[in-house]
Each structure stands twice: as C-alpha cells, then as structure tokens.
Scaffold this motif. Sequence first.
Motif, mmCIF file in Angstrom:
data_model
loop_
_atom_site.group_PDB
_atom_site.id
_atom_site.type_symbol
_atom_site.label_atom_id
_atom_site.label_comp_id
_atom_site.label_asym_id
_atom_site.label_seq_id
_atom_site.Cartn_x
_atom_site.Cartn_y
_atom_site.Cartn_z
ATOM 1 N N LEU A 190 -34.824 20.393 12.923
ATOM 2 C CA LEU A 190 -34.555 19.110 12.145
ATOM 3 C C LEU A 190 -35.387 19.042 11.061
ATOM 4 N N TRP A 191 -36.563 19.246 11.059
ATOM 5 C CA TRP A 191 -37.738 19.161 10.030
ATOM 6 C C TRP A 191 -37.197 19.920 8.825
ATOM 7 N N ASP A 195 -29.790 18.114 8.687
ATOM 8 C CA ASP A 195 -28.260 17.670 9.275
ATOM 9 C C ASP A 195 -27.914 18.764 10.567
ATOM 10 N N ASP A 196 -29.238 19.213 11.153
ATOM 11 C CA ASP A 196 -28.965 19.947 12.237
ATOM 12 C C ASP A 196 -28.803 19.225 13.343
ATOM 13 N N ALA A 197 -27.649 18.738 13.745
ATOM 14 C CA ALA A 197 -27.159 18.005 14.847
ATOM 15 C C ALA A 197 -27.398 18.759 16.264
ATOM 16 N N TRP A 198 -27.240 20.172 16.024
ATOM 17 C CA TRP A 198 -27.353 20.866 17.348
ATOM 18 C C TRP A 198 -29.050 20.994 17.771
ATOM 19 N N GLY A 199 -29.921 21.148 16.912
ATOM 20 C CA GLY A 199 -31.275 21.008 17.021
ATOM 21 C C GLY A 199 -31.512 19.666 17.664
ATOM 22 N N GLU A 225 -28.275 9.821 10.945
ATOM 23 C CA GLU A 225 -27.865 10.428 9.769
ATOM 24 C C GLU A 225 -27.848 12.062 10.056
ATOM 25 N N ALA A 226 -28.497 12.260 11.113
ATOM 26 C CA ALA A 226 -28.464 13.734 11.575
ATOM 27 C C ALA A 226 -27.217 14.141 12.102
ATOM 28 N N TRP A 227 -26.229 13.276 12.717
ATOM 29 C CA TRP A 227 -25.166 13.417 13.090
ATOM 30 C C TRP A 227 -23.909 12.757 12.948
ATOM 31 N N ALA A 228 -24.083 11.925 11.667
ATOM 32 C CA ALA A 228 -23.092 11.206 11.044
ATOM 33 C C ALA A 228 -22.125 11.852 10.406
ATOM 34 N N CYS A 230 -21.000 14.847 11.318
ATOM 35 C CA CYS A 230 -20.298 15.840 12.200
ATOM 36 C C CYS A 230 -18.958 15.825 12.478
ATOM 37 N N ASN A 231 -18.178 16.706 12.972
ATOM 38 C CA ASN A 231 -16.694 16.558 13.589
ATOM 39 C C ASN A 231 -16.823 15.812 14.841
ATOM 40 N N ASN A 232 -16.338 16.283 15.716
ATOM 41 C CA ASN A 232 -16.208 15.449 16.877
ATOM 42 C C ASN A 232 -17.346 15.671 17.602
ATOM 43 N N PHE A 233 -18.405 16.405 17.343
ATOM 44 C CA PHE A 233 -19.509 16.787 18.028
ATOM 45 C C PHE A 233 -20.326 15.511 17.980
ATOM 46 N N ARG A 234 -20.049 14.510 16.830
ATOM 47 C CA ARG A 234 -21.041 13.299 17.070
ATOM 48 C C ARG A 234 -20.560 12.452 18.087
ATOM 49 N N TYR A 235 -19.291 12.695 18.640
ATOM 50 C CA TYR A 235 -19.063 11.733 19.987
ATOM 51 C C TYR A 235 -20.021 12.291 21.100
ATOM 52 N N HIS A 236 -20.403 13.662 21.008
ATOM 53 C CA HIS A 236 -21.312 14.204 21.865
ATOM 54 C C HIS A 236 -22.653 13.736 22.294
ATOM 55 N N VAL A 237 -23.160 13.705 20.917
ATOM 56 C CA VAL A 237 -24.387 12.952 20.786
ATOM 57 C C VAL A 237 -24.511 11.534 21.235
#
Length: 456
Positions: A190-191, A195-199, A225-228, A230-237
Amino acid sequence: MKHDVFGQLNTLTQPAAVEAWDGVLLGFMAHAAVTPQHLGKVLELEPDFALGHAVKGLFMILLGRREMYPVAAEALTSAKAAIERQPVSAREQLYVDALTLYLADLPSQAVQKFEEILHAHPEDTLAMKLSHATRFVLGDAEGMRRSIERVMPAYEPSHAGRGYLLGCHSFALEETGAYDKAEIAGRQALWMVSDDAWGLHAVAHVHEMTGNAQLGLDWLAGREEAWAHCNNFRYHVWWHKALMHLDLGQVDQVMALYDEHIRKDKTDDYRDISNATSLLSRLELEGVNVGNRWEELADLSAARTEDGCLIFADLHYLLALTGDNRGDATGKMLNRIQKDAQRNHGDTAIRMSDPGVAAAKGLEAFGDGLYGEAFNFLSTARAGMQLAGGSHAQRDVFERITIDSGLRAGRLDDVERILDDRRAKRCGGEDNYALARRALIEAARDNRDAQSVPAE
C-alpha cells in the motif's frame, strides 16, 4: 510492437490503444471499476488484438456466472480469428490457450499456462495476477505463494507492478499462516501503490485470523480511498470491517455497514451474495434478529440453483435459501450439486463431490434444525473445504455453522477438537466467537456434572 506498462511486448499499434491497455492492466491489479471501459476502448480501436479478446474471456470466466460462459466463448472465437489475421507471440498465444482450458472446465490446467508465461516472462504482472486469482478460486494457497515467490527476484523496485505483486504476496502469506510477514508485505504494497485494495485487505485478513478486531479497524480507518475506486470488491472490504465490529459485539455498526455498503446495491454477483449471506449467518449464530434481509438474497439465489460454476458460490446461495426457508429451491440446489458431482470430466465436478455434497447436505440439515445430522455432514466436508476456494475468513462461516451444530447436538468433545484445530491454524490467535463457544462448552460440562451428582 509496443511495450505495456509492465514492460511486455504486444501487437497494439495505436497510442490511444496502448494507453487504454495500460489502463486495463493497472485497473485489473487495483480491482478498479473502470477496467471494463478501458478494455472496451482497446478492442474498439484494435479489434484484431487477440490478447485483449483472451483477457476479456478470462475476465468473464472469473465472474463465476453461467451466463458469462457464452460471452467468454465468443471472446475465444474472436481471439482465434484475430490470430489468423495477425500472428501473435508465444506469450500471447498462452493466454488464448489458458482461456481454452478454462472453457473446458480445466482451470487447474489453465493456471499452468500462466506459469509457462511467467517462466519466460517473470515480470509479466498480468500473468502473475491471473495465476493468483485462479489459484484463489481453486483453493490453492500454497500454489499462490510459490508462484509469487518464484517471480519476485525479477521485480526491481521501479517495476510498475511491484506494489501489486507485494499485495498478492501478502495475501498468499496470510493464507499460508505467515501472519507477521503478511502484514509487513501488505503495508509495503500500500505504501508503493495507494490503490492496492488487495494488499490492504490482506492485512485485514491478518487481523481477522489473529483475533485482533480492534487492530483491524484501526488499520482500515482513514484508508477508505484505497478501496473507494474498486468494482464490487469494495463491498468485500466493507464486509471485513463488519466482521471486526461483529467480533467486538458492535451489532449496530454491523447492521449499518450491511445496509449502507455491503448490500446498498442489490447485485446478484456471487461474491456480493457471499459477503451478505455469510455475514447474516454469523449474526444469526450470535442470536441477532436480521429481519427480512434474507428475502432479497434468497430471491436472487433461487435463480441460481442450476448455475453450477463454483461450489463456493453454490454453498453461499444455500445459506440464503436455508436462511429464508426456501425448501423447494434448497432441494433443487442439492439435487444439482449431486448431479454435477457425478460428472466424469472437469475440475468443477471434483469440488462438487468433495466438499460439495456433504457441505450442502449439512447446510440443509442445519436449516431444518437437524443439528446432529448437520454436524455429521459438515464434519465430513470440513477436511476438504479448502478446495471450495475463497479465503480462510470466507470459509469460516461454514466452520462456525459446524461448531454451532455440534454444540446444539451436544457433541462437546468433537466441537472442542475443532476449536483447538481452528486456533492452531490461527497460530494461537482466538477471536471472541471461539472464546464464547469455549465458555458454552465449559458451562454445558458443569451442568452435566452437576446433574450427575446424586442427591444426598
């Protein structure tokens, strides 16, 4: 021939197409909502870009929806036609080969095509991520980690994909129990790429698995902001955040996250339904009344009884169907899983057979209040649940239902062994769910002992 953002040659010629393709690659790494638009522009500008068609097909397959398979097959046809008009490199051909194998229900062989690419082009971040994603669906955590660690030496600090590679490494480390290393890798990822929502989510997994819900909330706080994007992956976060609040007993916050984020959009993507059904199941196991929230999930899941793309998806559909007492649809789903398990071809049949059939029967029995039967089936499925795919955190809902069915059936010793094994897999970390179940076991034993003492 042009180089993409990760340094790989392709057959694109127009600068706008090259730019859009870089958008596809970076968007796929970041789970960005705009990725399909970039891909559409690439294929509009250069319809003979075989790699673009192959990637479109692979994206469709990874959606895990039966109606996307004809779209993927059409993409394969387009890729092959493009190759006839414009020959491609061996690297690009391997992507087409992988799609062919995926459509033949052989993702375990498709992933080997990605590994062939990585053998010759270890810095090809697209192949790295596709291998990672496929192994995730197959439940191959060890393979995820090996694949990434093989290519890591090829990534210089300046490589555009290094941050995303570290994010994938973080998740693979977490899924193989190396929690300290996973947290370090995820923070580094993330550093490097904000935008690495997976990490980011990999670090959330670390806190989930080590029973540190408050540290998990602290990690996610201020990093929206790291997952805003995203596609539907944002729901998962958001789902991960809800799990942390649930472990702390903060049910009002869980409900608010469910309504305002996790199910704000009533999609029928299996990943979104998985988030919702597993969260509602956890809530009900804690005695929380979830109101009518099962209804819309059951309506969507009832339309998926014949889908059969992934046992992971089917089991979450079953959570919705049993949660809303849809007996007919539950029966249809169970019959189809049993039928699929008898097929003699493809990777899906193997997973429908084990753990699918036993797990499905266990969920049906739990929904019917047959707790002893549910525990027997779910215990049988337990050893193979890794093969259902997904993460430890996602599959934990089935572990919890197994444990609770055993408690309700009075199988205290068996449940305690499962709790001990669950704790060992978490390197000694234990969440409040497990601590509460241990307290129930102790109370039940005390009560049993008290009743066995003869009156004076």
